[in-house]
Scaffold this active site. Structure first.
Site, short mmCIF file in Angstrom:
data_model
loop_
_atom_site.label_atom_id
_atom_site.label_comp_id
_atom_site.label_asym_id
_atom_site.label_seq_id
_atom_site.Cartn_x
_atom_site.Cartn_y
_atom_site.Cartn_z
N ARG A 31 0.82 -1.23 0.00
CA ARG A 31 0.00 0.00 0.00
C ARG A 31 0.84 1.27 0.00
O ARG A 31 0.43 2.31 0.50
CB ARG A 31 -0.96 0.03 1.19
CG ARG A 31 -1.98 -1.10 1.15
CD ARG A 31 -3.15 -0.84 2.08
NE ARG A 31 -3.89 -2.07 2.30
CZ ARG A 31 -3.65 -2.92 3.29
NH1 ARG A 31 -2.69 -2.67 4.15
NH2 ARG A 31 -4.36 -4.01 3.39
N LYS A 39 1.76 11.37 -11.64
CA LYS A 39 1.00 10.40 -12.44
C LYS A 39 1.84 9.14 -12.64
O LYS A 39 2.95 9.19 -13.16
CB LYS A 39 0.66 10.98 -13.80
CG LYS A 39 -0.44 12.02 -13.75
CD LYS A 39 -0.89 12.40 -15.16
CE LYS A 39 -2.06 13.37 -15.11
NZ LYS A 39 -2.51 13.75 -16.46
N GLU A 72 7.77 19.41 -25.24
CA GLU A 72 7.13 19.75 -23.95
C GLU A 72 7.75 21.01 -23.35
O GLU A 72 7.06 21.80 -22.71
CB GLU A 72 7.27 18.58 -22.96
CG GLU A 72 6.65 17.26 -23.42
CD GLU A 72 5.13 17.18 -23.26
OE1 GLU A 72 4.55 18.00 -22.53
OE2 GLU A 72 4.52 16.30 -23.90
N LYS A 104 5.73 23.25 -14.34
CA LYS A 104 4.82 22.16 -14.03
C LYS A 104 4.51 22.11 -12.54
O LYS A 104 3.38 21.86 -12.14
CB LYS A 104 5.39 20.82 -14.52
CG LYS A 104 4.37 19.71 -14.34
CD LYS A 104 4.52 18.54 -15.26
CE LYS A 104 3.36 17.58 -15.05
NZ LYS A 104 3.55 16.29 -15.69
N GLU A 163 -5.97 17.17 -11.05
CA GLU A 163 -6.56 17.44 -12.34
C GLU A 163 -8.02 17.83 -12.31
O GLU A 163 -8.85 17.28 -13.03
CB GLU A 163 -6.38 16.20 -13.24
CG GLU A 163 -6.19 16.56 -14.68
CD GLU A 163 -5.49 15.45 -15.46
OE1 GLU A 163 -5.70 14.28 -15.14
OE2 GLU A 163 -4.77 15.80 -16.38
N ARG A 174 -4.82 22.20 -14.07
CA ARG A 174 -3.85 21.22 -14.58
C ARG A 174 -4.11 20.85 -16.04
O ARG A 174 -3.20 20.43 -16.76
CB ARG A 174 -3.89 19.98 -13.70
CG ARG A 174 -2.77 19.01 -14.00
CD ARG A 174 -2.64 17.96 -12.91
NE ARG A 174 -1.63 17.00 -13.30
CZ ARG A 174 -1.03 16.17 -12.46
NH1 ARG A 174 -1.33 16.19 -11.19
NH2 ARG A 174 -0.13 15.32 -12.90
N ASN A 201 -2.24 19.95 -21.00
CA ASN A 201 -2.60 19.17 -22.18
C ASN A 201 -2.57 19.99 -23.46
O ASN A 201 -3.02 19.52 -24.51
CB ASN A 201 -3.99 18.54 -21.99
CG ASN A 201 -3.96 17.46 -20.93
OD1 ASN A 201 -3.08 16.61 -20.93
ND2 ASN A 201 -4.89 17.52 -20.00
N HIS A 203 -2.05 18.41 -26.80
CA HIS A 203 -2.19 16.96 -26.61
C HIS A 203 -3.48 16.40 -27.18
O HIS A 203 -3.53 15.23 -27.55
CB HIS A 203 -2.08 16.61 -25.13
CG HIS A 203 -0.67 16.65 -24.61
ND1 HIS A 203 0.10 17.79 -24.65
CD2 HIS A 203 0.12 15.68 -24.08
CE1 HIS A 203 1.30 17.52 -24.14
NE2 HIS A 203 1.34 16.26 -23.78
N HIS A 250 -2.85 13.48 -29.51
CA HIS A 250 -3.28 12.09 -29.27
C HIS A 250 -4.00 11.54 -30.49
O HIS A 250 -3.83 10.38 -30.87
CB HIS A 250 -4.21 12.00 -28.06
CG HIS A 250 -3.49 12.09 -26.75
ND1 HIS A 250 -2.37 11.37 -26.46
CD2 HIS A 250 -3.74 12.83 -25.63
CE1 HIS A 250 -1.95 11.65 -25.23
NE2 HIS A 250 -2.76 12.55 -24.71
N HIS A 294 5.71 10.59 -29.21
CA HIS A 294 4.72 11.44 -28.55
C HIS A 294 5.01 12.94 -28.74
O HIS A 294 4.12 13.72 -29.10
CB HIS A 294 4.67 11.08 -27.06
CG HIS A 294 3.74 11.92 -26.25
ND1 HIS A 294 2.38 11.88 -26.41
CD2 HIS A 294 4.00 12.84 -25.28
CE1 HIS A 294 1.82 12.74 -25.56
NE2 HIS A 294 2.78 13.33 -24.87
#
Lengths: 360, 360
Positions: B122, B144, B186, B230, B240, B244, B248, B251, B255, B268
């Site tokens: 955990r 993330k 980025e 960031k 998010e 936040r 993106n 993105h 994507h 990417h």
């Protein structure tokens, strides 16, 4: 009859609703939370057979889109593979970040649903409807979720809090009596470690062996005080740094007994009952509490139809060794949770091997 | 040369250390944290071949017990099965709650190690040593972690913060140039959405295509400002909810382009570069920013050797449809992050299909 216990944690707060026949109101309760339209109910076939339709109807009446996913009953299905099957279902339903998973079942379903909710899309909403006494008084508070590794219980998991816990004492009617008694072990534990008044109320009952002999009032009281005790402890120590360890009263020896009997002889609560009896004996030998207090504890355990003695099949030496494998051992020292009076315990690693041997 | 960026989150705080040749000091840095003796370093064979021994020696010199586990390189290994292999290693080493997993690698290794650390017992300690530019400026901040589901990227995961991030710009020497340029996408993004000064510094460089053409000072500056940008955004919105989302930028379309070219044509960062060029064009058409600003953005993208145009193989209609599948779509409305000037963006779902069609 409904009581609400607020669980306050630094970043999360939620409520436990204890409501007789409350399960049919899950829809309204869910509606009052700020959650999205989609709900996935996770259960096992037997529990779902009893309560699945009630829950789903109630949710649908409030306009939720509801689907369900069943996992066979039992600890042997508490695996990453079962979690994968939940992920697949979540994907097929296109659950979104504001969607919700509802755990309808005992501890195994609750732990798995919580872990799946914690890890799908990095965390979606989670509601618990515990259907066993153990899950009601133990798993409803604390945020422990997870699954077993083939070589160890609960090694994989996360801390993750539900948005709501709904406890309906009436669902205990369908719980097998042995499971009821096992849950009662944890209730007695809260009396010993935290809540003297709960302990005394348990003493006032004729017996604690089945739901039928308890008045609805006493049953609700027991659920409420047990959840409150755990909420108070966890509220002070969400991630098990210190105080929370007291919840392991009876568990160190209990785990050893479970493991040495290959998890076949006892259910968890029975092993905890034995563990509490041993811990009580250690506390007596260490002059932490009195013979009278030990007898009172053990009388409650007996009144719940739970065992006190280590079975003769378990070797003393093996049991002493098994304590060294406990998850909470630090630098080789076994930590014990020992009562100093009814309602109070201390945490100590200062118990000699010699003293221990006289208690097993 | 070392700079330290504190990342402050409500329940977690940690530091990013940007230190030239700092990788050999990981032992001392780890020693200064309050962590246990056991450390498991997770990497891929190629990266481990370059830096594994330096890291392990440095940790051992400070008295840590260190072992390592390698996972083959590549997105196709970012799976629950790889996580299971980490669990097995953790079990065989008997990692404890105060033990630590160290991610030595790019984004895939970082995401997986973070998820394994988040979910073993955990939650155990986690240290990141990112070795790609993308991982340094993107994955070092934000918490993330996760893996892919066979049918979707990053669907399984958790938010989990490291105890320390160590960025050594010198390790970029072994990064393939195409990966360097992809990371630069980025960096440019942070200039456009948040940090005008960073943007202007990038404009002052002759080119941005490889590490060799940048001065060590400019490289460190770029890393620092990107992480800072960031950290500032995530610090205001850890999970998010709102702000936040600006991360993106580029993105949403990116994507779509990645997916419609089956993840084969572009890495990417290249797809993000195209996405930024399109978002910039949408912003121009919507009269949010000027032609001059769009040209300045696109000049940076070109200077980094990154693409601006959607390849002719991608059908306009398909791309428009793909936007509907984005994870962040709410109630069918596509949200765009669009610049209003260099260093500032807004979030809007108020872009007509007609306007969109003129931009693809």
């Amino acid at each position: 009859m409904q009581s609400i216990i607020p669980v306050k944690l630094p970043q999360n707060a939620y409520e436990i609703h204890i409501a007789t026949d409350g399960i049919k109101d899950i829809g309204q309760k869910a509606k009052s939370l700020n959650i999205g339209q989609k709900i996935l109910v996770i259960s096992n076939p037997e529990i779902f057979n009893y309560y699945g339709q009630i829950v789903i109807e109630s949710l649908r009446q409030e306009g939720f889109e509801v689907d369900h996913h069943l996992i066979p009953a039992g600890e042997s299905y508490k695996t990453l593979d079962s979690i994968s099957s939940i992920y697949d279902k979540a994907l097929s339903l296109r659950l979104e970040r504001n969607s919700t998973m509802v755990a309808l079942g005992g501890g195994v379903i609750g732990d798995m649903t919580g872990f799946a909710a914690a890890t799908w899309l990095r965390g979606i909403n989670f509601i618990q409807i515990p259907t066993s006494l153990l899950a009601m008084v133990d798993a409803s508070v604390g945020g422990k979720t997870g699954v077993n590794h083939p070589q160890g219980k609960n090694l994989i998991g996360a801390f993750y809090q539900p948005k709501l816990v709904l406890i309906d004492p009436m669902v205990l009617k369908t719980l097998p009596e042995r499971e009821f008694r096992a849950g009662m072990a944890e209730v007695i534990k809260y009396g010993v470690i935290w809540d003297k008044e709960l302990f005394e109320q348990l003493e006032s009952a004729d017996n604690l062996k089945s739901m039928d002999v308890l008045s609805p009032e006493l049953l609700s009281y027991i659920l409420e005080r047990s959840c409150l005790a755990k909420a108070e402890v966890v509220g002070q120590d969400e991630r098990e740094g210190g105080l929370r360890a007291i919840l392991n009263y009876g568990h160190t020896v209990g785990h050893g007994v479970e493991s040495l009997t290959n998890y076949h002889t006892f259910v968890h609560g029975e092993a905890v009952a034995i563990g509490m009896a041993i811990a009580g004996k250690i506390a007596l030998q260490a002059q932490l509490w009195t013979q009278d207090e030990l007898i009172r504890q053990n009388n409650l355990i007996k009144k719940a139809g739970l065992p006190l003695d280590i079975p003769s099949s378990v070797n003393q030496e093996d049991l002493l060794n098994s304590l060294q494998l406990d998850k909470k051992v630090k630098a080789g020292k076994v930590r014990f949770i020992l009562p100093t009076e009814i309602g109070k315990v201390i945490i100590t690693d200062d118990i000699s091997q010699d003293l221990l041997k006289t208690c097993f």
